[in-house]
Design an enzyme around this catalytic site. Structure first.
Site, PDB file in Angstrom:
ATOM      1  N   ALA A  62       0.853  -1.192   0.000  1.00 60.31           N
ATOM      2  CA  ALA A  62       0.000   0.000   0.000  1.00 60.31           C
ATOM      3  C   ALA A  62       0.883   1.233   0.000  1.00 60.31           C
ATOM      4  O   ALA A  62       2.067   1.162   0.342  1.00 60.31           O
ATOM      5  CB  ALA A  62      -0.897   0.014   1.235  1.00 60.31           C
ATOM      6  N   THR A  64       1.441   3.918   2.142  1.00 67.28           N
ATOM      7  CA  THR A  64       1.082   4.141   3.552  1.00 67.28           C
ATOM      8  C   THR A  64       1.594   5.473   4.108  1.00 67.28           C
ATOM      9  O   THR A  64       1.334   5.781   5.271  1.00 67.28           O
ATOM     10  CB  THR A  64       1.617   2.985   4.434  1.00 67.28           C
ATOM     11  OG1 THR A  64       3.005   2.812   4.159  1.00 67.28           O
ATOM     12  CG2 THR A  64       0.879   1.691   4.167  1.00 67.28           C
ATOM     13  N   ASP A 104      -8.969   2.728   9.117  1.00 68.58           N
ATOM     14  CA  ASP A 104      -9.952   3.554   9.827  1.00 68.58           C
ATOM     15  C   ASP A 104     -10.115   4.928   9.147  1.00 68.58           C
ATOM     16  O   ASP A 104     -11.100   5.622   9.385  1.00 68.58           O
ATOM     17  CB  ASP A 104      -9.520   3.735  11.289  1.00 68.58           C
ATOM     18  CG  ASP A 104      -8.097   4.262  11.439  1.00 68.58           C
ATOM     19  OD1 ASP A 104      -7.266   3.993  10.543  1.00 68.58           O
ATOM     20  OD2 ASP A 104      -7.806   4.930  12.441  1.00 68.58           O
ATOM     21  N   TYR A 127      -5.069   9.467   1.248  1.00 74.15           N
ATOM     22  CA  TYR A 127      -4.851   8.071   1.668  1.00 74.15           C
ATOM     23  C   TYR A 127      -6.185   7.377   1.903  1.00 74.15           C
ATOM     24  O   TYR A 127      -6.440   6.295   1.375  1.00 74.15           O
ATOM     25  CB  TYR A 127      -3.986   8.053   2.938  1.00 74.15           C
ATOM     26  CG  TYR A 127      -3.812   6.686   3.571  1.00 74.15           C
ATOM     27  CD1 TYR A 127      -3.030   5.711   2.968  1.00 74.15           C
ATOM     28  CD2 TYR A 127      -4.439   6.384   4.783  1.00 74.15           C
ATOM     29  CE1 TYR A 127      -2.875   4.461   3.551  1.00 74.15           C
ATOM     30  CE2 TYR A 127      -4.281   5.136   5.372  1.00 74.15           C
ATOM     31  CZ  TYR A 127      -3.504   4.186   4.759  1.00 74.15           C
ATOM     32  OH  TYR A 127      -3.351   2.942   5.344  1.00 74.15           O
ATOM     33  N   LYS A 131      -7.726   4.365  -0.390  1.00 72.76           N
ATOM     34  CA  LYS A 131      -7.936   3.052   0.234  1.00 72.76           C
ATOM     35  C   LYS A 131      -9.400   2.629   0.096  1.00 72.76           C
ATOM     36  O   LYS A 131      -9.683   1.455  -0.143  1.00 72.76           O
ATOM     37  CB  LYS A 131      -7.534   3.089   1.719  1.00 72.76           C
ATOM     38  CG  LYS A 131      -6.044   3.228   1.992  1.00 72.76           C
ATOM     39  CD  LYS A 131      -5.216   2.039   1.535  1.00 72.76           C
ATOM     40  CE  LYS A 131      -5.421   0.806   2.380  1.00 72.76           C
ATOM     41  NZ  LYS A 131      -4.503  -0.305   1.964  1.00 72.76           N
ATOM     42  N   TRP A 152      -3.759   2.343  13.436  1.00 70.51           N
ATOM     43  CA  TRP A 152      -2.639   2.615  14.357  1.00 70.51           C
ATOM     44  C   TRP A 152      -1.711   1.395  14.479  1.00 70.51           C
ATOM     45  O   TRP A 152      -1.374   0.946  15.574  1.00 70.51           O
ATOM     46  CB  TRP A 152      -3.164   2.979  15.754  1.00 70.51           C
ATOM     47  CG  TRP A 152      -3.994   4.203  15.857  1.00 70.51           C
ATOM     48  CD1 TRP A 152      -4.682   4.851  14.875  1.00 70.51           C
ATOM     49  CD2 TRP A 152      -4.258   4.941  17.064  1.00 70.51           C
ATOM     50  NE1 TRP A 152      -5.350   5.927  15.393  1.00 70.51           N
ATOM     51  CE2 TRP A 152      -5.114   6.005  16.723  1.00 70.51           C
ATOM     52  CE3 TRP A 152      -3.872   4.790  18.397  1.00 70.51           C
ATOM     53  CZ2 TRP A 152      -5.577   6.927  17.663  1.00 70.51           C
ATOM     54  CZ3 TRP A 152      -4.327   5.694  19.333  1.00 70.51           C
ATOM     55  CH2 TRP A 152      -5.167   6.755  18.971  1.00 70.51           C
TER      56      TRP A 152
HETATM   57  N1  LIG Z   1       0.664   1.388   9.133  1.00 72.46           N
HETATM   58  C1  LIG Z   1      -0.509   1.718   9.661  1.00 72.46           C
HETATM   59  O1  LIG Z   1      -0.605   2.412  10.685  1.00 72.46           O
HETATM   60  C2  LIG Z   1      -1.775   1.226   9.026  1.00 72.46           C
HETATM   61  C3  LIG Z   1      -3.002   1.627   9.574  1.00 72.46           C
HETATM   62  C4  LIG Z   1      -4.177   1.163   8.969  1.00 72.46           C
HETATM   63  C5  LIG Z   1      -4.118   0.324   7.872  1.00 72.46           C
HETATM   64  N2  LIG Z   1      -2.918  -0.030   7.338  1.00 72.46           N
HETATM   65  C6  LIG Z   1      -2.898  -0.904   6.157  1.00 72.46           C
HETATM   66  O2  LIG Z   1      -2.259  -2.125   6.509  1.00 72.46           O
HETATM   67  C7  LIG Z   1      -1.554  -2.656   5.365  1.00 72.46           C
HETATM   68  C8  LIG Z   1      -0.112  -2.978   5.744  1.00 72.46           C
HETATM   69  O3  LIG Z   1       0.513  -1.754   6.174  1.00 72.46           O
HETATM   70  P1  LIG Z   1       2.059  -1.709   6.582  1.00 72.46           P
HETATM   71  O4  LIG Z   1       2.237  -0.507   7.440  1.00 72.46           O
HETATM   72  O5  LIG Z   1       2.532  -3.047   7.036  1.00 72.46           O
HETATM   73  O6  LIG Z   1       2.689  -1.388   5.145  1.00 72.46           O
HETATM   74  P2  LIG Z   1       4.244  -1.135   4.782  1.00 72.46           P
HETATM   75  O7  LIG Z   1       5.110  -1.480   5.943  1.00 72.46           O
HETATM   76  O8  LIG Z   1       4.330   0.231   4.181  1.00 72.46           O
HETATM   77  O9  LIG Z   1       4.498  -2.255   3.674  1.00 72.46           O
HETATM   78  C9  LIG Z   1       4.068  -2.141   2.359  1.00 72.46           C
HETATM   79  C10 LIG Z   1       5.052  -2.902   1.499  1.00 72.46           C
HETATM   80  O10 LIG Z   1       4.624  -2.808   0.123  1.00 72.46           O
HETATM   81  C11 LIG Z   1       5.770  -2.464  -0.676  1.00 72.46           C
HETATM   82  N3  LIG Z   1       5.384  -1.790  -1.908  1.00 72.46           N
HETATM   83  C12 LIG Z   1       5.335  -0.448  -2.147  1.00 72.46           C
HETATM   84  N4  LIG Z   1       4.976  -0.211  -3.420  1.00 72.46           N
HETATM   85  C13 LIG Z   1       4.801  -1.414  -4.002  1.00 72.46           C
HETATM   86  C14 LIG Z   1       4.444  -1.830  -5.321  1.00 72.46           C
HETATM   87  N5  LIG Z   1       4.182  -0.922  -6.278  1.00 72.46           N
HETATM   88  N6  LIG Z   1       4.335  -3.155  -5.590  1.00 72.46           N
HETATM   89  C15 LIG Z   1       4.599  -4.074  -4.623  1.00 72.46           C
HETATM   90  N7  LIG Z   1       4.953  -3.736  -3.356  1.00 72.46           N
HETATM   91  C16 LIG Z   1       5.054  -2.430  -3.055  1.00 72.46           C
HETATM   92  C17 LIG Z   1       6.548  -1.554   0.233  1.00 72.46           C
HETATM   93  O11 LIG Z   1       7.864  -1.341  -0.228  1.00 72.46           O
HETATM   94  P3  LIG Z   1       8.638   0.042   0.218  1.00 72.46           P
HETATM   95  O12 LIG Z   1       8.806  -0.038   1.713  1.00 72.46           O
HETATM   96  O13 LIG Z   1       9.893  -0.008  -0.551  1.00 72.46           O
HETATM   97  O14 LIG Z   1       7.735   1.177  -0.171  1.00 72.46           O
HETATM   98  C18 LIG Z   1       6.466  -2.319   1.548  1.00 72.46           C
HETATM   99  O15 LIG Z   1       7.434  -3.350   1.623  1.00 72.46           O
HETATM  100  C19 LIG Z   1      -1.722  -1.610   4.256  1.00 72.46           C
HETATM  101  O16 LIG Z   1      -2.805  -1.974   3.442  1.00 72.46           O
HETATM  102  C20 LIG Z   1      -2.085  -0.333   5.006  1.00 72.46           C
HETATM  103  O17 LIG Z   1      -2.837   0.559   4.212  1.00 72.46           O
HETATM  104  C21 LIG Z   1      -1.745   0.387   7.900  1.00 72.46           C
END
Ligand SMILES: NC(=O)c1ccc[n+]([C@@H]2O[C@H](COP(=O)([O-])OP(=O)(O)OC[C@H]3O[C@@H](n4cnc5c(N)ncnc54)[C@H](OP(=O)(O)O)[C@@H]3O)[C@@H](O)[C@H]2O)c1
Length: 295
Positions: A62, A64, A104, A127, A131, A152
């Site tokens: 995503a 993010t 959220d 964002y 989403k 979070w």
């Molecule tokens: N983090 C939060 O607080 C939060 C809150 C609510 C919901 N979410 C949702 O939970 C999910 C997981 O979040 P997370 O924080 O674990 O995400 P993350 O750590 O940002 O991991 C996303 C991964 O996807 C990779 N990526 C980026 N662009 C890409 C592409 N074009 N093709 C394939 N892979 C790609 C990223 O690489 P790079 O690191 O190199 O960019 C990273 O390894 C997401 O759907 C997010 O929207 C997160």
């Protein structure tokens, strides 16, 4: 076989660990298989999965960076929304089930009771809007889906609120933390365990679900508890005073909902799960932290 997309990210790393622990076969891909590129997605699937062998797709990739997305709408749209069209159309004929994560931030925060899955959405940021569009693309194209809205999120890999607080509390004498945004944190390991439960149960109860840890706090409350536990465990070596502030004192590019508590009843009843309290999960996280490795 599971295809874990965004496999190097914070949540995906924990899902990978859970898949390994349960001896579930999986193939991971991250940036090297750019999911915004339809041809790359199709080629990867053809090379790695024979007909009938792809049972689960778990998409953790995503855009993010919530504030950066305000200035990078096109990329956020491609990754959070359009890429889901690529994934769903390319895998439609495989009979696979998609597990996808949303946020959220699809809500505007005007509620005073925890959001249920059918509540009206009204995202206030790029964002959140992208989403939500991703959710809608999945719903339109692939009936076999679980969309899990979470909030979070923090975990062992990657920067997050807890690791940032631990670092800052070791550097600064005082910190201001916003006290007018209410929600509940989510420990990535807890969510990864819930994902495993969904896969193992495989009960075909598709749809949108909400998941976070239990509890109702502000970021300020969260920071105070990180400090209290961090100090007790020797992860914070000095005194630091933590003061509450308002969001207006800490301006950020993207608007955040002031209230984003998620009602998790549906998740708990459908799979059945016991969800840990936020402060217990924080303890588990901090126990696993070693100062040198994490901050
Ligand atoms: N983090 C939060 O607080 C939060 C809150 C609510 C919901 N979410 C949702 O939970 C999910 C997981 O979040 P997370 O924080 O674990 O995400 P993350 O750590 O940002 O991991 C996303 C991964 O996807 C990779 N990526 C980026 N662009 C890409 C592409 N074009 N093709 C394939 N892979 C790609 C990223 O690489 P790079 O690191 O190199 O960019 C990273 O390894 C997401 O759907 C997010 O929207 C997160």
């Amino acid at each position: 076989m599971v295809w874990l997309i965004g496999s190097k990210g914070m949540l995906a790393s924990e899902i990978a660990a859970q898949l390994n622990q349960h001896n579930i076969q999986w193939i991971g891909s991250d940036r090297e298989v750019d999911i915004t590129d339809k041809a790359a997605v199709e080629a990867f699937i053809q090379q790695n999965f024979s007909s009938g062998s792809l049972q689960w797709i778990i998409n953790c990739a995503a855009y993010t960076a919530v504030d950066k997305a305000e200035d990078d709408h096109a990329m956020a749209q491609k990754l959070n929304a359009d890429a889901l069209i690529n994934i769903c159309t390319a895998t439609k004929h495989y009979g696979a089930t998609l597990i996808h994560f949303s946020t959220d931030y699809v809500f505007d925060g005007s509620s005073s009771i925890p959001y249920i899955e059918t509540d009206s959405t009204n995202p206030q940021s790029v964002y959140g809007r992208t989403k939500l569009q991703g959710e809608q693309n999945i719903i339109e194209l692939l009936p076999e889906h679980y969309i899990i809205r979470t909030a979070w999120l923090y975990g062992k890999s990657g920067n997050n609120f807890v690791s940032t607080m631990l670092r800052l509390m070791n550097e600064k004498d005082n910190l201001k933390v916003v006290n007018d945004q209410r929600g509940s944190p989510t420990y990535a390991i807890d969510l990864a365990k819930a994902v495993l439960q969904i896969i193992q149960l495989d009960n075909h109860r598709y749809g949108i679900y909400h998941y976070s840890n239990e509890g109702n706090i502000t970021w300020y409350d969260f920071a105070c508890e990180i400090y209290r536990q961090g100090k007790r465990m020797g992860l914070i070596k000095k005194d630091c005073s933590i003061e509450p502030c308002t969001s207006s004192e800490f301006p950020q590019k993207a608007h955040r909902p002031s209230f984003s508590l998620l009602n998790k009843q549906k998740m708990k009843e459908t799979f059945p799960l016991s969800i840990p309290q936020w402060d217990e999960s924080l303890t588990s996280y901090l126990k696993g932290v070693t100062q040198n490795a994490q901050f």
